[in-house]
Design a protein around this motif. Structure first.
Motif, PDB file in Angstrom:
ATOM      1  N   LYS A  15      -0.992  -5.930   5.361  1.00 25.52           N
ATOM      2  CA  LYS A  15      -0.858  -6.404   3.228  1.00 25.52           C
ATOM      3  C   LYS A  15      -0.606  -4.719   2.457  1.00 25.52           C
ATOM      4  CE  LYS A  15      -0.581 -10.509   3.494  1.00 25.52           C
ATOM      5  NZ  LYS A  15       0.684 -10.944   2.257  1.00 25.52           N
ATOM      6  N   LEU A  16      -1.898  -3.887   3.436  1.00 23.52           N
ATOM      7  CA  LEU A  16      -1.793  -2.671   2.608  1.00 23.52           C
ATOM      8  C   LEU A  16      -0.290  -1.945   2.630  1.00 23.52           C
ATOM      9  CD1 LEU A  16      -3.117  -0.748   0.362  1.00 23.52           C
ATOM     10  CD2 LEU A  16      -4.696   0.082   2.885  1.00 23.52           C
ATOM     11  N   MET A  17      -0.203  -2.013   4.371  1.00 20.96           N
ATOM     12  CA  MET A  17       1.064  -0.884   4.484  1.00 20.96           C
ATOM     13  C   MET A  17       2.484  -1.979   3.761  1.00 20.96           C
ATOM     14  SD  MET A  17      -0.238   1.078   6.352  1.00 20.96           S
ATOM     15  CE  MET A  17      -1.233   1.473   5.355  1.00 20.96           C
ATOM     16  N   LYS A  18       2.386  -3.153   3.900  1.00 14.85           N
ATOM     17  CA  LYS A  18       3.204  -3.555   3.513  1.00 14.85           C
ATOM     18  C   LYS A  18       3.910  -3.152   1.972  1.00 14.85           C
ATOM     19  CE  LYS A  18       4.304  -7.787   4.885  1.00 14.85           C
ATOM     20  NZ  LYS A  18       4.150  -9.120   5.138  1.00 14.85           N
ATOM     21  N   GLY A  19       2.680  -2.956   1.134  1.00 14.64           N
ATOM     22  CA  GLY A  19       3.000  -2.557  -0.199  1.00 14.64           C
ATOM     23  C   GLY A  19       3.450  -0.983  -0.209  1.00 14.64           C
ATOM     24  N   LEU A  20       3.364  -0.661   0.386  1.00 18.61           N
ATOM     25  CA  LEU A  20       3.244   0.724   0.662  1.00 18.61           C
ATOM     26  C   LEU A  20       4.990   1.108   0.738  1.00 18.61           C
ATOM     27  CD1 LEU A  20       0.170   2.462   2.142  1.00 18.61           C
ATOM     28  CD2 LEU A  20       1.235   2.770  -0.523  1.00 18.61           C
ATOM     29  N   VAL A  21       5.007   0.588   1.746  1.00 16.27           N
ATOM     30  CA  VAL A  21       6.674  -0.118   1.854  1.00 16.27           C
ATOM     31  C   VAL A  21       7.034  -0.513   0.703  1.00 16.27           C
ATOM     32  CG1 VAL A  21       8.473  -0.952   3.080  1.00 16.27           C
ATOM     33  CG2 VAL A  21       6.474  -0.552   4.732  1.00 16.27           C
ATOM     34  N   LEU A  22       7.514  -1.479   0.150  1.00 13.14           N
ATOM     35  CA  LEU A  22       7.751  -1.953  -1.147  1.00 13.14           C
ATOM     36  C   LEU A  22       7.484  -1.564  -2.434  1.00 13.14           C
ATOM     37  CD1 LEU A  22       6.725  -5.787  -1.296  1.00 13.14           C
ATOM     38  CD2 LEU A  22       8.634  -4.663  -0.459  1.00 13.14           C
ATOM     39  N   ALA A  23       6.930  -0.325  -2.353  1.00 19.48           N
ATOM     40  CA  ALA A  23       6.637   0.600  -3.678  1.00 19.48           C
ATOM     41  C   ALA A  23       7.371   2.175  -3.062  1.00 19.48           C
ATOM     42  CB  ALA A  23       5.593   1.686  -3.796  1.00 19.48           C
ATOM     43  N   GLY A  24       8.019   1.973  -2.565  1.00 21.34           N
ATOM     44  CA  GLY A  24       9.062   2.831  -1.603  1.00 21.34           C
ATOM     45  C   GLY A  24       8.818   4.373  -0.326  1.00 21.34           C
ATOM     46  N   HIS A  25       7.487   3.639  -0.514  1.00 18.96           N
ATOM     47  CA  HIS A  25       7.263   4.895   0.454  1.00 18.96           C
ATOM     48  C   HIS A  25       7.810   4.652   1.863  1.00 18.96           C
ATOM     49  CE1 HIS A  25       4.473   6.629  -2.222  1.00 18.96           C
ATOM     50  NE2 HIS A  25       4.285   5.400  -2.059  1.00 18.96           N
ATOM     51  N   ASP A  26       7.597   5.829   3.158  1.00 20.16           N
ATOM     52  CA  ASP A  26       7.795   5.790   4.586  1.00 20.16           C
ATOM     53  C   ASP A  26       6.804   5.590   4.932  1.00 20.16           C
ATOM     54  OD1 ASP A  26       8.765   6.047   6.739  1.00 20.16           O
ATOM     55  OD2 ASP A  26       9.926   7.901   6.398  1.00 20.16           O
ATOM     56  N   VAL A  27       7.290   4.563   5.532  1.00 16.24           N
ATOM     57  CA  VAL A  27       4.902   4.499   6.802  1.00 16.24           C
ATOM     58  C   VAL A  27       5.499   3.406   7.679  1.00 16.24           C
ATOM     59  CG1 VAL A  27       3.972   1.615   6.222  1.00 16.24           C
ATOM     60  CG2 VAL A  27       4.694   2.458   4.443  1.00 16.24           C
ATOM     61  N   THR A  28       4.917   4.293   8.425  1.00 16.45           N
ATOM     62  CA  THR A  28       5.097   4.521  10.573  1.00 16.45           C
ATOM     63  C   THR A  28       3.300   3.706  10.651  1.00 16.45           C
ATOM     64  OG1 THR A  28       6.785   6.589  10.813  1.00 16.45           O
ATOM     65  CG2 THR A  28       4.808   5.296  12.569  1.00 16.45           C
TER      66      THR A  28
END
Length: 518
Positions: free
Chosen positions: A38-51
């Motif tokens: 959930k946290l990583m998904k929220g950061l993706v939706l906020a526009g970040h490049d998440v690994t």
């Protein structure tokens, strides 16, 4: 006009900043995966490049988002193998120290396996750079070396709110006199000598176990994998931000340093439409519905036969319908009981006809019950479940029957259910807590993404860190100052004693007799 255009362009560029974030979550537990995903998904939706390095793949990856998943193959199977060695309902029987030691040994193995996993090694050998590393603090201190490797801020996710596992990382003050240990429930309403003594004992035992058993093991595996890394004791306190899965509607009020932020309940989604079969059952339940689930890791099918039988007997007497998360066929199931291997828990709890939630007392479940305003009957088995159940009892929106306690029997189970269904105080209290939960300036997820962005923008935000995190324990608790004061006072007393003795000797003479005067 030109100034306005410049400001708009600046605002646009500010909003469109894209940071590269590495999340490392090797714990192969479903509830832990829910929190991390959930946290990583929220950061993706906020526009970040998440690994994201994880034991369980992320479900429903946001379309169009910049996301790379690195799956730790075999971790789930390894956890299932370890858990199959013992019945999960017996895990909590070994006592506090045994449970912590066993948990550390399992998670130490997963941390070590993460270091040598081919996919992780491939990532390390690449030229990839990151602006922040995020870890869940869960007996995995060795993994903090990744923030050193990538020379970026370290962000910690605490799945259980402020506790001894994270307080020491950022120098957060936690008075033992009223700050409950993570395995002890809220006792702020009863600060008796016994309660405070029990709490102090838990803190001391955990400190000794962590300092002299757990951390040396993590130090060893970290230096075996990365020989040139600094001391673990330096790395573990180089923390820029702690995201706490807590809120004062769920936890008692506690002091927090500036780089600790509460985002409790960020994983809870707004209710979705129920499947047609469940919608029909819930809509047509004129006497209401009881929802019964022991969580994602504990399976009701593994309950001891005698407890399974008396639970069915009690449920069969109720006029309410019961939705029971049960993982296989259930011979002799009462007519008012409906079983499925899985229920959309949040959506079920959101229905107006849910009267009671029977739960194992996991933090996710107790958070969701406050979010939706449903009283609970907690049957804790191990870990923090007992403490979560105690908080529900102290706050007046639930009752607790320890699953392995002798007091958990057919009579006590029936009495607790009837009390929770009949006495309106439980629902009133949880509805009040629910109002507190929802009364925030912004959603927990927005709070989380803001502070992650803030730490990255300000290069780790060192200005938020308190000086206490750099102090050894004897300086932090002023032991050296108190020792100096004690020695000084003692010295003064000794000098006064010597001076008085000499003065008395002068008055009485060398022989000790009084000197005659004319």
């Amino acid at each position: 006009m030109r100034i306005i255009i410049v400001l708009l362009l600046f605002a646009f560029s500010y909003q469109s900043q894209c940071a590269r974030i590495l999340g490392i979550f090797p714990m192969p537990g479903i509830s832990h995966n829910i929190l991390s995903s959930k946290l990583m998904k929220g950061l993706v939706l906020a526009g970040h490049d998440v690994t994201m390095i994880s034991a369980i793949p992320m479900k429903q990856v946001p379309e169009g988002g910049k996301y790379t998943g690195i799956l730790l193959d075999g971790f789930v199977e390894k956890m299932e193998e370890k858990m199959s060695e013992n019945n999960i309902f017996d895990v909590g029987k070994g006592g506090f120290l045994v449970m912590l030691t066993r948990m550390n040994n399992i998670l130490l193995d997963f941390s070590n396996s993460t270091f040598y996993h081919p996919k992780v090694r491939k990532l390390l050998d690449s030229n990839q750079k990151f602006d922040a590393v995020i870890l869940e603090q869960f007996s995995n201190d060795a993994l903090k070396v990744f923030a050193h490797i990538y020379d970026c801020p370290l962000i910690i996710l605490s799945s259980m709110g402020p506790n001894s596992w994270v307080n020491s990382l950022v120098g957060n003050e936690a008075p033992v006199s009223y700050t409950a240990h993570l395995l002890k429930g809220d006792f702020s309403k009863d600060l008796s000598l016994l309660n405070r003594a029990q709490n102090a004992f838990l803190y001391i035992m955990e400190y000794l176990l962590t300092t002299y058993y757990i951390l040396p093991q993590h130090e060893e595996i970290m230096h075996q994998a990365f020989p040139n890394s600094p001391s673990l004791y330096d790395l573990r306190t180089n923390v820029s931000l702690v995201l706490l899965n807590s809120h004062t509607s769920l936890y008692p009020a506690l002091p927090l340093v500036p780089n600790m932020v509460e985002i409790g309940g960020y994983f809870v989604d707004p209710p979705q439409k129920l499947p047609s079969n469940l919608q029909e059952i819930l809509d047509n339940a004129k006497d209401g519905v009881i929802y019964f689930s022991m969580g994602s890791n504990i399976k009701s099918k593994d309950m001891p036969k005698e407890k399974k039988e008396f639970i069915m007997s009690v449920l069969g007497k109720l006029k309410q319908k019961v939705l029971w998360k049960f993982e296989e066929d259930l011979p002799g199931k009462p007519k008012n009981v409906f079983i499925q291997k899985w229920f959309p828990q949040q959506d079920v709890l959101a229905h107006k006809n849910i009267k009671l939630f029977i739960t194992h007392g996991g933090l996710l479940s107790t958070t969701e019950t406050v979010y939706h305003g449903v009283p609970i009957l907690a049957l804790p088995v191990f870990g923090d479940q007992d403490a979560n159940a105690d908080r529900a009892v102290y706050n007046g929106y639930g009752l607790k029957l320890g699953f392995n306690d002798p007091a958990f029997n057919e009579a006590s189970f029936e009495k607790a259910i009837n009390d929770l269904l009949i006495n309106s105080k439980y629902r009133d209290n949880v509805q009040m807590k629910s109002k507190l939960y929802h009364d925030r300036p912004e959603t927990p997820m927005k709070t989380a993404t803001y502070w992650v962005d803030y730490v990255i923008r300000h290069k780790g935000a060192p200005h938020l860190r308190v000086a206490g995190v750099r102090l050894p324990w004897y300086k932090y608790y002023m032991v050296d100052v108190l020792g100096f004061i004690f020695v000084t006072v003692l010295g003064v007393v000794v000098l006064l004693k010597v001076a008085l003795r000499k003065l008395c000797c002068k008055k009485t003479g060398k022989s000790g007799r009084k000197v005659k005067t004319n």
